[in-house]
Design an enzyme around this catalytic site. Structure first.
Site, PDB file in Angstrom:
ATOM      1  CG  ASP A  48      -2.122   0.888   1.068  1.00 23.42           C
ATOM      2  OD1 ASP A  48      -2.355   1.382  -0.049  1.00 23.42           O
ATOM      3  OD2 ASP A  48      -2.817   1.117   2.071  1.00 23.42           O
ATOM      4  CG  HIS A 106      -0.241   2.122  -9.350  1.00 30.99           C
ATOM      5  ND1 HIS A 106      -0.454   1.804  -8.025  1.00 30.99           N
ATOM      6  CD2 HIS A 106      -1.330   2.846  -9.729  1.00 30.99           C
ATOM      7  CE1 HIS A 106      -1.622   2.313  -7.636  1.00 30.99           C
ATOM      8  NE2 HIS A 106      -2.172   2.951  -8.644  1.00 30.99           N
ATOM      9  CG  LEU A 129       9.103 -17.626  -3.581  1.00 33.48           C
ATOM     10  CD1 LEU A 129       8.909 -17.606  -2.058  1.00 33.48           C
ATOM     11  CD2 LEU A 129       9.676 -16.275  -4.024  1.00 33.48           C
TER      12      LEU A 129
HETATM   13  C1  IPE Z   1      -5.524  -2.761  -0.363  1.00 32.31           C
HETATM   14  O1  IPE Z   1      -5.156  -1.429  -0.479  1.00 32.31           O
HETATM   15  C2  IPE Z   1      -5.438  -3.429  -1.696  1.00 32.31           C
HETATM   16  C3  IPE Z   1      -4.107  -3.574  -2.251  1.00 32.31           C
HETATM   17  C4  IPE Z   1      -2.982  -3.238  -1.695  1.00 32.31           C
HETATM   18  C5  IPE Z   1      -4.063  -4.198  -3.552  1.00 32.31           C
HETATM   19  P1  IPE Z   1      -6.237  -0.276  -0.646  1.00 32.31           P
HETATM   20  O2  IPE Z   1      -5.469   0.993  -0.711  1.00 32.31           O
HETATM   21  O3  IPE Z   1      -7.149  -0.573  -1.760  1.00 32.31           O
HETATM   22  O4  IPE Z   1      -7.053  -0.407   0.718  1.00 32.31           O
HETATM   23  P2  IPE Z   1      -7.958   0.653   1.495  1.00 32.31           P
HETATM   24  O5  IPE Z   1      -8.995   1.127   0.530  1.00 32.31           O
HETATM   25  O6  IPE Z   1      -7.062   1.769   1.927  1.00 32.31           O
HETATM   26  O7  IPE Z   1      -8.504  -0.113   2.654  1.00 32.31           O
HETATM   27  C1  IPE Z   2      -1.510   0.265  -3.395  1.00 32.30           C
HETATM   28  O1  IPE Z   2      -1.313   1.640  -3.434  1.00 32.30           O
HETATM   29  C2  IPE Z   2      -1.660  -0.334  -4.772  1.00 32.30           C
HETATM   30  C3  IPE Z   2      -3.014  -0.761  -5.114  1.00 32.30           C
HETATM   31  C4  IPE Z   2      -4.047  -0.781  -4.321  1.00 32.30           C
HETATM   32  C5  IPE Z   2      -3.204  -1.223  -6.487  1.00 32.30           C
HETATM   33  P1  IPE Z   2      -2.529   2.634  -3.459  1.00 32.30           P
HETATM   34  O2  IPE Z   2      -2.885   2.901  -4.885  1.00 32.30           O
HETATM   35  O3  IPE Z   2      -3.632   2.160  -2.603  1.00 32.30           O
HETATM   36  O4  IPE Z   2      -1.863   3.947  -2.829  1.00 32.30           O
HETATM   37  P2  IPE Z   2      -2.467   4.927  -1.745  1.00 32.30           P
HETATM   38  O5  IPE Z   2      -2.975   4.089  -0.617  1.00 32.30           O
HETATM   39  O6  IPE Z   2      -3.565   5.677  -2.430  1.00 32.30           O
HETATM   40  O7  IPE Z   2      -1.328   5.800  -1.354  1.00 32.30           O
HETATM   41 MG    MG Z   3      -4.106   2.382  -0.647  1.00 35.10          MG
END
Ligand code: IPE
Ligand code: IPE
Ligand code: MG
Length: 238
Positions: free
Chosen positions: A18, A35, A129
């Site tokens: 995240d 990303h 792995l």
């Molecule tokens: C969880 O992250 C999903 C992934 C890392 C793929 P999100 O950023 O979507 O989660 P919330 O919305 O903050 O809970």
């Molecule tokens: C996690 O990073 C990646 C995915 C959920 C695909 P986010 O896109 O949720 O990044 P933040 O949480 O908005 O910083």
């Molecule tokens: Mg996120």
């Protein structure tokens, strides 16, 4: 880097990757830039997990709720996923890594589904792995699809309802045959599960890091495993 006890390496590590969006925003860039840079952190993590002898590494790449994001971000993520499969699968295979995609892949384009099937087939006998990529995955979905499989078995008289056990149930989850999660890591400072593995984390140790995912590296991973090794796991015993 902290020295790790080679006899206490977590068998299964799961990571909620995240913070890509916030990482990009900090540099005044579009979310997709985060990303793209997140893919580099994936490479570092896979290589480190293999190096220390983790058996299964499960990475949360796209949740069943991430469809709620703007269409252009969803498309960009799908393109990135496709490109990563193209560029990484040979390397994974060369490194004896088995790739599994966990989630409802029927929602993906035919082209992406075909790439996934080919990648899984190519790497299915690898043993160094198991790399699970959770894509269109939800922990609730996983439990429901397992229940559906069992219900169908009961309906077909292959199984009596009274014989449904935790062991049988576990074998219908998408992680079947893999160890339960020992260590769950979430980056970016958020402290929630966001519908990631639910059943599989019943006794996992949880580790939250403030680092944003694109900055996650060997040192951060090493610290998480080291912290795990300092914990006392009790499994309900005294
Ligand atoms: C969880 O992250 C999903 C992934 C890392 C793929 P999100 O950023 O979507 O989660 P919330 O919305 O903050 O809970
Ligand atoms: C996690 O990073 C990646 C995915 C959920 C695909 P986010 O896109 O949720 O990044 P933040 O949480 O908005 O910083
Ligand atoms: Mg996120």
């Amino acid at each position: 880097m902290k020295e790790l006890d080679p006899n206490n390496i977590p068998k299964h590590v799961a990571i909620i990757m995240d913070g890509n969006g916030r990482w990009a925003k900090q540099q005044g860039k579009m979310r997709i830039f985060g990303h793209t840079n997140g893919v580099k952190a994936v490479r570092r993590s896979v290589s480190y997990a293999r190096q220390i002898g983790v058996q299964s590494l499960t990475l949360y790449a796209f949740s069943s709720e991430n469809w709620n994001r703007p269409q252009d971000e969803v498309s960009a993520l799908m393109t990135l996923f496709m490109q990563a499969l193209d560029s990484e699968v040979k390397k994974l295979h060369k490194n004896n890594i088995k790739l599994k995609i966990l989630g409802d892949t029927s929602k993906f384009s035919e082209k992406l589904q075909a790439k996934i099937a080919n990648a899984e087939k190519l790497t299915e006998n690898n043993t160094a792995l198991t790399l699970n990529i959770a894509a269109n995955y939800g922990g609730c979905w996983d439990i429901v699809q397992a229940a559906q499989q069992l219900a169908l078995d009961v309906k077909a008289n292959l199984l009596a309802a009274e014989d449904i056990s935790e062991e049988l149930f576990q074998q219908k989850l998408v992680t079947k045959e893999q160890a339960p999660v020992d260590l769950l890591i979430r980056t970016s400072g958020e402290q929630r599960i966001s519908n990631f593995l639910l059943w599989q984390i019943a006794y996992a140790e949880l580790y939250f890091s403030d680092v944003l995912w694109p900055d996650f590296n060997e040192q951060e991973f090493n610290h998480a495993v080291w912290a795990y090794q300092q914990r006392e796991r009790r499994f309900g015993a005294s």
